[in-house]
Scaffold this motif. Structure first.
Motif, PDB file in Angstrom:
ATOM      1  N   THR A   1      40.759  38.053  49.490  1.00 10.91           N
ATOM      2  CA  THR A   1      39.610  38.856  49.920  1.00 10.91           C
ATOM      3  C   THR A   1      38.710  39.197  48.736  1.00 10.91           C
ATOM      4  N   GLY A   2      39.294  39.635  47.630  1.00  7.96           N
ATOM      5  CA  GLY A   2      38.490  39.906  46.440  1.00  7.96           C
ATOM      6  C   GLY A   2      37.837  38.650  45.913  1.00  7.96           C
ATOM      7  N   TYR A   3      38.566  37.557  45.949  1.00  4.88           N
ATOM      8  CA  TYR A   3      38.031  36.270  45.486  1.00  4.88           C
ATOM      9  C   TYR A   3      36.880  35.821  46.387  1.00  4.88           C
ATOM     10  N   HIS A   4      37.060  35.970  47.692  1.00  2.00           N
ATOM     11  CA  HIS A   4      36.011  35.616  48.659  1.00  2.00           C
ATOM     12  C   HIS A   4      34.755  36.449  48.416  1.00  2.00           C
ATOM     13  N   GLY A   5      34.929  37.736  48.118  1.00  2.00           N
ATOM     14  CA  GLY A   5      33.777  38.570  47.809  1.00  2.00           C
ATOM     15  C   GLY A   5      32.999  38.046  46.625  1.00  2.00           C
ATOM     16  N   CYS A   6      33.711  37.596  45.597  1.00  2.00           N
ATOM     17  CA  CYS A   6      33.053  37.070  44.400  1.00  2.00           C
ATOM     18  C   CYS A   6      32.422  35.701  44.643  1.00  2.00           C
ATOM     19  N   VAL A   7      33.133  34.826  45.343  1.00  2.00           N
ATOM     20  CA  VAL A   7      32.568  33.510  45.668  1.00  2.00           C
ATOM     21  C   VAL A   7      31.311  33.685  46.510  1.00  2.00           C
ATOM     22  N   SER A   8      31.378  34.592  47.494  1.00  2.00           N
ATOM     23  CA  SER A   8      30.218  34.853  48.347  1.00  2.00           C
ATOM     24  C   SER A   8      29.037  35.384  47.552  1.00  2.00           C
ATOM     25  N   ALA A   9      29.335  36.112  46.479  1.00  2.00           N
ATOM     26  CA  ALA A   9      28.292  36.679  45.636  1.00  2.00           C
ATOM     27  C   ALA A   9      27.841  35.723  44.540  1.00  2.00           C
ATOM     28  N   GLY A  10      28.361  34.512  44.533  1.00  2.00           N
ATOM     29  CA  GLY A  10      27.922  33.509  43.571  1.00  2.00           C
ATOM     30  C   GLY A  10      28.427  33.693  42.162  1.00  2.00           C
ATOM     31  N   VAL A  11      29.541  34.390  41.992  1.00  3.66           N
ATOM     32  CA  VAL A  11      30.068  34.614  40.641  1.00  3.66           C
ATOM     33  C   VAL A  11      30.479  33.283  40.031  1.00  3.66           C
ATOM     34  N   THR A  12      30.069  33.062  38.791  1.00 10.37           N
ATOM     35  CA  THR A  12      30.399  31.824  38.097  1.00 10.37           C
ATOM     36  C   THR A  12      30.431  32.096  36.595  1.00 10.37           C
ATOM     37  N   SER A  13      30.541  31.053  35.802  1.00  8.10           N
ATOM     38  CA  SER A  13      30.624  31.209  34.349  1.00  8.10           C
ATOM     39  C   SER A  13      29.417  31.981  33.833  1.00  8.10           C
TER      40      SER A  13
END
Length: 419
Positions: free
Chosen positions: A191-203
């Motif tokens: 769930t936390g990972y999905h939140g970050c992926v959804s928010a476009g978190v990257t390098s």
């Protein structure tokens, strides 16, 4: 090989919601391969056959903030509901239609119940399966309005569509050595990972995460795993903020004032030239029981987090919203909030071309890869969320301590195998 369940069937105990602020451990029925009538069970699901299911002996079943919403009386959950949707366990019996999962397998259970057959499941949208909940798309164990599948804060639990739903750990001994980490795969880590992926978190991303509870800490962990340069966590609870700092996060106490001003101070020269405190990505890990900021820090203001995230996120950025929002809240601050209608500054988000992703995390989209990250020592999620095992009969105290803001992720250990 199937076990003779009738001959070997033990008893069962489970954590049961008894009304606002009350849970207790009670004797309950041992699972069968047919859904029985009971609290929260959709009438259309009563008598549903589950030959594709297995029975798990629960190794770990975590207390979740989503459970806490129900226990506070902030949902329409009925009394008598068996709680628990974060389940890890050993297969002790398999239904006649199960082909690949075997007795003795140690597995993680995605909190989403999904059939693997419908259009959404085939598109990896397992949080909105069309076939398991007659009320609406999507289902979960032990949760209000989710079809009535019995929860897993229990000694034994039924898992339907087992070949599809279960994530088998490749090596039992290795898994038991990392069981507290692997127990986070059922919900909060994906769930936390999905939140970050959804928010476009990257390098190199700068990230603001609202909420330092277990999901917020899992999101912060995930942001680093995805390569974020700066991770800022905001909360009202100093103990939880200290937990975020323990693995490298910057933190702000939103009781001290507007998060935007504090984000600006942290980013400094990395902030945009126009002087606005803008991050690339933001994650709402709070949900509908949000409180205000500054002088309003003790006042419930359910739209506060979402509106503040639109303020602190740059134009063209994205906001992941894994925090829970409900369609029925008897304790809502006004009539609108009681039906999930919030006063959002959608115009601000539109003007800044923000993208938003809401809803249940589709756990199966991420859990295998996150399992590999755990098994190969790329992440220490249990340490970061302060996973704390307790006995099943300590559940009521665990719920009470969690409700008071303990900086811990309580993991129920029904059979005493974790310690």
């Amino acid at each position: 090989m199937r076990v003779d369940r009738e001959a070997a069937m033990p008893g069962n105990r489970a954590v049961v919601y008894q009304g606002a602020g009350q849970v207790e451990v009670r004797d309950t029925d041992y699972p069968t391969y047919e859904l029985q009538d009971g609290p929260g069970v959709n009438k259309e699901n009563v008598g549903r056959k589950v030959p594709h299911g297995v029975i798990l002996k629960t190794v770990a079943s975590n207390i979740c903030g989503s459970d806490q919403h129900m226990v506070r009386g902030r949902t329409t959950a009925p009394e008598g509901l068996v709680l628990g949707h974060e389940i890890t366990g050993e297969v002790v019996d398999v239904g006649p239609d199960v082909e690949f999962i075997k007795v003795g397998d140690l597995c993680s259970v995605p909190f989403n119940i999904s059939c693997g057959r419908c259009r959404n499941c085939k598109e990896r949208k397992t949080g909105v399966c069309l076939n398991v909940n007659p009320d609406r798309p999507g289902s979960a164990y032990g949760y209000v309005d989710m079809g009535g599948w019995v929860g897993g804060q229990a000694e034994y639990v039924l898992v339907p569509y087992a070949d599809w739903n279960l994530l088998k750990f490749p090596d039992r001994d290795q898994a038991m050595e990392k069981i507290l980490d692997l127990a986070m795969l059922t919900d909060i880590f994906p769930t936390g990972y999905h939140g970050c992926v959804s928010a476009g978190v990257t390098s190199g991303s700068t990230v603001y995460i609202a909420g330092a509870g277990p999901v917020g800490l899992a999101a912060a962990t995930s942001a680093y795993l995805l390569g974020a340069a700066v991770v800022i966590v905001g909360d009202l609870n100093e103990e939880r903020l200290a937990q975020a700092r323990s693995f490298g996060c910057e933190t702000i106490n939103v009781a001290d004032g507007d998060p935007a001003d504090q984000v600006q101070q942290i980013l400094g020269h990395d902030a945009p030239a126009i002087g606005q405190p803008l991050v690339d990505s933001a994650v709402d890990a709070v949900g509908f029981e949000a409180r205000g900021h500054g002088e309003n820090a003790q006042t419930e203001m359910p739209a506060t987090v979402l509106n503040s995230l639109m303020t602190v996120t740059r134009a063209g950025g994205a906001i992941g919203i894994p925090g829970l929002y409900v369609t029925g809240d008897p304790g809502g601050v006004d009539d609108a909030a009681k039906v999930g209608s919030l006063s959002l500054r959608l115009g601000l988000g539109w003007a800044k071309s923000h993208s938003f992703v809401t809803g249940q995390c589709p756990v199966m989209k991420y859990n295998r890869e996150l399992m590999m990250a755990i098994l190969h020592d790329r992440v220490q999620i249990a340490k970061n969320v302060n996973a704390t095992p307790i006995r099943l009969d300590q559940a009521a105290q665990g719920y009470a301590d969690f409700d008071k803001g303990a900086a811990r992720k309580y993991v129920l250990d029904p059979h005493g195998v974790i310690a």
